[in-house]
Design a protein around this motif. Sequence first.
Motif, PDB file in Angstrom:
ATOM      1  N   ASP A  93       0.741  -1.259   0.027  1.00 39.94           N
ATOM      2  CA  ASP A  93      -0.101  -0.006  -0.012  1.00 39.94           C
ATOM      3  C   ASP A  93       0.857   1.312   0.103  1.00 39.94           C
ATOM      4  N   VAL A  94       1.810   1.404  -0.760  1.00 43.09           N
ATOM      5  CA  VAL A  94       2.703   2.422  -0.881  1.00 43.09           C
ATOM      6  C   VAL A  94       2.334   3.144  -2.101  1.00 43.09           C
ATOM      7  N   ASN A  95       2.415   4.497  -2.259  1.00 48.03           N
ATOM      8  CA  ASN A  95       2.345   5.185  -3.612  1.00 48.03           C
ATOM      9  C   ASN A  95       3.738   5.800  -3.827  1.00 48.03           C
ATOM     10  N   VAL A  96       4.227   5.977  -4.914  1.00 41.15           N
ATOM     11  CA  VAL A  96       5.186   6.225  -5.432  1.00 41.15           C
ATOM     12  C   VAL A  96       4.929   7.419  -6.294  1.00 41.15           C
ATOM     13  N   GLY A  97       5.285   8.768  -6.048  1.00 41.49           N
ATOM     14  CA  GLY A  97       4.857   9.699  -6.843  1.00 41.49           C
ATOM     15  C   GLY A  97       5.632   9.846  -8.229  1.00 41.49           C
ATOM     16  N   ALA A  98       5.194  10.665  -9.298  1.00 41.75           N
ATOM     17  CA  ALA A  98       5.952  10.581 -10.602  1.00 41.75           C
ATOM     18  C   ALA A  98       7.365  11.230 -10.401  1.00 41.75           C
ATOM     19  N   GLY A  99       8.052  10.477 -11.102  1.00 42.45           N
ATOM     20  CA  GLY A  99       9.701  11.353 -11.086  1.00 42.45           C
ATOM     21  C   GLY A  99      10.372  10.923  -9.726  1.00 42.45           C
ATOM     22  N   THR A 100      10.019  10.082  -9.114  1.00 43.38           N
ATOM     23  CA  THR A 100      10.786   9.844  -7.981  1.00 43.38           C
ATOM     24  C   THR A 100      11.943   8.876  -8.307  1.00 43.38           C
ATOM     25  N   ILE A 101      12.958   9.158  -7.630  1.00 44.15           N
ATOM     26  CA  ILE A 101      14.393   8.022  -7.907  1.00 44.15           C
ATOM     27  C   ILE A 101      15.051   7.552  -6.622  1.00 44.15           C
ATOM     28  N   SER A 102      15.170   6.407  -6.672  1.00 42.63           N
ATOM     29  CA  SER A 102      15.988   5.925  -5.669  1.00 42.63           C
ATOM     30  C   SER A 102      17.410   5.928  -5.916  1.00 42.63           C
ATOM     31  N   CYS A 103      18.259   6.853  -5.404  1.00 39.99           N
ATOM     32  CA  CYS A 103      19.530   7.014  -5.614  1.00 39.99           C
ATOM     33  C   CYS A 103      20.379   6.032  -4.879  1.00 39.99           C
ATOM     34  N   ASN A 104      20.768   4.982  -5.742  1.00 41.38           N
ATOM     35  CA  ASN A 104      21.346   3.790  -4.973  1.00 41.38           C
ATOM     36  C   ASN A 104      22.746   3.723  -5.165  1.00 41.38           C
ATOM     37  N   TYR A 105      23.323   4.225  -6.061  1.00 43.74           N
ATOM     38  CA  TYR A 105      24.883   3.979  -6.227  1.00 43.74           C
ATOM     39  C   TYR A 105      25.652   5.693  -6.088  1.00 43.74           C
ATOM     40  N   ASP A 106      26.553   5.305  -5.142  1.00 38.85           N
ATOM     41  CA  ASP A 106      27.256   6.624  -4.598  1.00 38.85           C
ATOM     42  C   ASP A 106      28.557   6.643  -5.464  1.00 38.85           C
ATOM     43  N   GLY A 107      28.607   5.734  -6.439  1.00 37.51           N
ATOM     44  CA  GLY A 107      30.015   5.666  -7.402  1.00 37.51           C
ATOM     45  C   GLY A 107      30.832   4.620  -7.121  1.00 37.51           C
TER      46      GLY A 107
END
Length: 454
Positions: free
Chosen positions: A372-386
């Motif tokens: 029951d989670v809603n993820v809004g448009a344009g959301t990014i999980s920034c998972n990589y720090d380089g």
Amino acid sequence: MNLAVVILAAGSGTRMKSKTPKVLHPVAGKPMIKHVTENVLALEPQRTIVVVSKDADDVKRILGDSVKYAEQKEQLGTAHALGQAAPLLSDFNGDILVLNGDSPLIQSKSLEELVGHHHKSDAVATIVTTVLEDPFGYGRIIRDDGKVVQVIEEKEASPEQKQIQEINSGIYCFKSKEVLEKIDLIDADNKKKEYYLTDIVSLLVEQKFLVETFEWAPEEMLGVNSRLELAQASLIIYQRNLSKWLDNGVSIVDPLNTYIESDVEIGTDCIIHPQTYLKGNTKVENGCEIGPCTQIMDSKIGAASRVSFSVLTEAKTGANCTIGPYSHLRSGTVLADGAKIGSFSEIKNSSIGKGSKVPHLSYMGDTDIAEDVNVGAGTISCNYDGSKKHKTIIKKGAFIGSDTMLVAPVTIGENAFTGAGSVVGHDVPDDSLAIERTEQKNIPGYSKKKKRKK
């Protein structure tokens, strides 16, 4: 009944114009040698030997230890190739089925019928034949009073013999003792200076041994020696697969523009739309609607799900999921029942909980989303720090505002909110709102000042 199989797969395939071994070129998504070995192994032979060239590491990697290997260091003809397998058959007593590794259209049922006919007829050799309107390139079956007396190769045939339309397929069943005794008697006294396996027929006939033929449909005997024949073979296998699923309760809107590989499984009451590609070990459960313009590879689609205009690779969905249009589910993605992935969203190595939605223009990588989670448009999980990948966790009932950047590692608590346009790099407690953006500032009269400067 003792049965051994020898598959001749050492040919270089020069007409393919490729560095890839001919037998590894894919037919309907699978290396052609795999089509052959899978149909052969369905017979449960006591031994299966593949004759390979000296540079056969890739072939061995594909086939693994399901077969034994004999090496043909020089390509000196089909009889020479079979001779390389002889040491592995020295203690074998039974029937030997010989066929080519570039014949992906053979079917196990036909092979079983061939072996049964050979055994029943008590022939020393049985040759698979067919009749072609244009037999060019094939060895011809020479008969005397209806009995086979010789097989003559195209390059050795006289003009009269070339008119014969009954051709040799290159598929044989032999009694092991007789063929292994005669194989070394074959010479290379021909235009190509090769040791032809077909010459064994004359040797057997001369010694009054019975040589039989067994006719197949031309389709199964199609060998692949060019890119054109590769495409033709793929089309035939795709059409076979489509016919199978049409007979098993699957609706295929446009069979001429739908591609289903042999290892795919599809439940009943599914609808497959045009330009759909179902590949690898994909499983589609009952009542799904797939396509149009969709590719699914090595994935499982739960019952009553809908996938359109999307690409899925090594993904798994629960029941009643909606994916697309224009979604990309990458390896490691798992959707629970009722999840939705919408337009231009990409999911990688993430789990999406029951009833949760990632409906628009979002990227979720290495993210665990509860139900029951809603993820809004344009959301990014920034998972990589380089240098390393990090995890994002979104707990039950959370609401992610549009254009949120979730800088991992980060956890969003149950029923928490993030404000639209926020960059969230710290954990958000349950039932809290995280908002991170500068205060809006309005400048009165700005547009008029801008115009006066022009």
